[in-house]
Design an enzyme around this catalytic site. Structure first.
Site, PDB file in Angstrom:
ATOM      1  N   ARG A  28     -10.250  -0.072  -6.375  1.00 53.64           N
ATOM      2  CA  ARG A  28     -10.459   0.469  -5.039  1.00 53.64           C
ATOM      3  C   ARG A  28     -11.755   1.270  -4.967  1.00 53.64           C
ATOM      4  O   ARG A  28     -12.037   2.103  -5.833  1.00 53.64           O
ATOM      5  CB  ARG A  28      -9.301   1.384  -4.655  1.00 53.64           C
ATOM      6  CG  ARG A  28      -9.305   1.782  -3.180  1.00 53.64           C
ATOM      7  CD  ARG A  28      -8.321   2.885  -2.883  1.00 53.64           C
ATOM      8  NE  ARG A  28      -7.899   2.869  -1.481  1.00 53.64           N
ATOM      9  CZ  ARG A  28      -7.282   3.877  -0.871  1.00 53.64           C
ATOM     10  NH1 ARG A  28      -7.001   4.976  -1.544  1.00 53.64           N
ATOM     11  NH2 ARG A  28      -6.929   3.798   0.393  1.00 53.64           N
ATOM     12  N   HIS A  57       1.383   5.189  -2.617  1.00 56.66           N
ATOM     13  CA  HIS A  57       0.840   6.022  -3.683  1.00 56.66           C
ATOM     14  C   HIS A  57       1.957   6.789  -4.381  1.00 56.66           C
ATOM     15  O   HIS A  57       2.939   7.176  -3.749  1.00 56.66           O
ATOM     16  CB  HIS A  57      -0.151   7.057  -3.128  1.00 56.66           C
ATOM     17  CG  HIS A  57      -1.154   6.506  -2.171  1.00 56.66           C
ATOM     18  ND1 HIS A  57      -2.229   5.739  -2.570  1.00 56.66           N
ATOM     19  CD2 HIS A  57      -1.252   6.611  -0.819  1.00 56.66           C
ATOM     20  CE1 HIS A  57      -2.947   5.406  -1.511  1.00 56.66           C
ATOM     21  NE2 HIS A  57      -2.367   5.919  -0.435  1.00 56.66           N
ATOM     22  N   ASP A  96       1.712   2.666   3.503  1.00 57.70           N
ATOM     23  CA  ASP A  96       0.832   3.809   3.266  1.00 57.70           C
ATOM     24  C   ASP A  96       1.632   5.063   2.918  1.00 57.70           C
ATOM     25  O   ASP A  96       1.153   6.182   3.089  1.00 57.70           O
ATOM     26  CB  ASP A  96      -0.103   4.059   4.458  1.00 57.70           C
ATOM     27  CG  ASP A  96      -1.308   4.921   4.092  1.00 57.70           C
ATOM     28  OD1 ASP A  96      -1.572   5.095   2.891  1.00 57.70           O
ATOM     29  OD2 ASP A  96      -1.962   5.433   5.018  1.00 57.70           O
ATOM     30  N   HIS A 103       0.822  -1.207   0.000  1.00 54.90           N
ATOM     31  CA  HIS A 103       0.000   0.000   0.000  1.00 54.90           C
ATOM     32  C   HIS A 103       0.857   1.258   0.000  1.00 54.90           C
ATOM     33  O   HIS A 103       1.469   1.616   1.015  1.00 54.90           O
ATOM     34  CB  HIS A 103      -0.917   0.021   1.230  1.00 54.90           C
ATOM     35  CG  HIS A 103      -2.073   0.967   1.099  1.00 54.90           C
ATOM     36  ND1 HIS A 103      -3.356   0.550   0.848  1.00 54.90           N
ATOM     37  CD2 HIS A 103      -2.125   2.317   1.164  1.00 54.90           C
ATOM     38  CE1 HIS A 103      -4.155   1.598   0.779  1.00 54.90           C
ATOM     39  NE2 HIS A 103      -3.422   2.693   0.961  1.00 54.90           N
ATOM     40  N   TYR A 110      -7.602  16.828   0.751  1.00 51.96           N
ATOM     41  CA  TYR A 110      -6.318  17.390   1.162  1.00 51.96           C
ATOM     42  C   TYR A 110      -5.517  17.711  -0.090  1.00 51.96           C
ATOM     43  O   TYR A 110      -5.869  17.263  -1.200  1.00 51.96           O
ATOM     44  CB  TYR A 110      -5.543  16.394   2.040  1.00 51.96           C
ATOM     45  CG  TYR A 110      -5.364  15.049   1.374  1.00 51.96           C
ATOM     46  CD1 TYR A 110      -4.309  14.819   0.489  1.00 51.96           C
ATOM     47  CD2 TYR A 110      -6.261  14.012   1.603  1.00 51.96           C
ATOM     48  CE1 TYR A 110      -4.163  13.601  -0.151  1.00 51.96           C
ATOM     49  CE2 TYR A 110      -6.119  12.784   0.969  1.00 51.96           C
ATOM     50  CZ  TYR A 110      -5.067  12.592   0.089  1.00 51.96           C
ATOM     51  OH  TYR A 110      -4.932  11.390  -0.548  1.00 51.96           O
TER      52      TYR A 110
END
Length: 292
Positions: free
Chosen positions: A123, A32, A244, A30, A48
């Site tokens: 997702r 990005h 993350d 996980h 955000y």
């Protein structure tokens, strides 16, 4: 319209754990990559505004934390514009896989191109602006089944009880982000967390991740330990780990990857079980092949 806040930047020097060695073949499931306008527009309804998180910094994070492979998850601020993620996948075909966010009704050729690039799932996100919600979850389930993909959910486990049956009937594997993304103050006996445990025990997957999102006591996030252990006990063969990175919306300051990885020694104390979480489980789900 509420103010859109700027996120703090992630730890500039991500490193591995100090309490154990990351096993060979480990996968960070996980993270990005994030681009900035004008090349990569941000959706107006985002929750955000992040700093850029380019592919080269992401790959350096994988190297710094000892991860052989990684899974990129389409970030909410880019909505259904998966271009940067797909470009990164194409440039690292053996090392990476991806989870896309798409509208229904994409032409078959676009779906095939996503799959060819390394996309293995879709997702659905009900927590951050720019995501795709649950209204058409059955249609997404049918599409995922047709494509050989799974569905990944970013939701608050406290909301699970009325929809758990609906999700359980979907015809594909389900993956739940961040241990249910529920504040630890709700407790492991909360009906929502119990519903998550039931879904995971019944054959679905969960990411042991997001400690800094779920914790109410802050670093070193010890209040998350009972939740991770309960999930790992429910299905040690279907738990995954994710950094993350780049830790968007970490308003109290981004966590250090070393601290997040060290926490795994408490979440999953047994080394053989930790290897399942880091290596065997993700390599099976995301199609990386056998670990080293």
């Amino acid at each position: 319209m509420p103010e859109i806040r700027d996120c703090p930047a992630p730890d500039p020097h991500p490193g591995g754990p100090t309490r154990y060695a990351v096993p060979a073949g480990a996968v960070d499931t996980h993270a990005h990559v994030i681009g900035l306008p004008p090349d990569y527009p941000l959706v107006p309804d985002r929750s955000y505004t992040p700093p850029a998180a380019p592919a080269e910094r992401y790959l350096a994070m994988l190297d710094g934390t000892g991860m052989a492979n990684g899974v990129l998850v389409q970030v909410s601020v880019h909505g259904t514009d998966n271009r940067l993620m797909v470009e990164t996948l194409r440039a690292n075909r053996q090392r990476l896989r991806g989870i896309a966010v798409i509208p229904l009704g994409l032409p078959d050729a676009e779906l095939a191109a996503l799959k060819e690039a390394g996309v293995v799932g879709l997702r659905l996100n009900v927590l951050f602006g720019g995501g795709v919600g649950l209204d058409a979850v059955e249609a997404y389930g049918a599409l995922a089944r047709e494509m050989g993909w799974h569905l990944q959910f970013l939701l608050d486990a406290r909301d699970l009880p009325p929809i758990a049956g609906r999700l359980a009937r979907l015809p594909v594997p389900l993956v739940f982000d961040h241990m249910g993304h529920m504040p630890t103050s709700a407790g492991v006996d909360h009906p929502g967390f119990q519903a998550l445990l039931g879904l995971v025990a019944d054959g679905n997957w969960v990411k042991l991740s997001g400690a800094f999102r779920d914790s109410v006591t802050g670093p070193p996030y010890a209040d998350t330990i009972p939740f991770a252990r309960a999930l790992n006990d429910a299905a040690p063969e279907r738990c995954l780990w994710g950094s993350d990175w780049p830790h968007v919306a970490a308003w109290d300051g981004p966590p250090r990857t070393t601290m997040l990885l060290d926490l795994m020694a408490d979440w999953v104390p047994d080394a053989d079980r930790r290897r399942l979480v880091f290596v065997d489980n993700p390599r099976r789900l995301y199609g990386f092949g056998a670990g080293a």
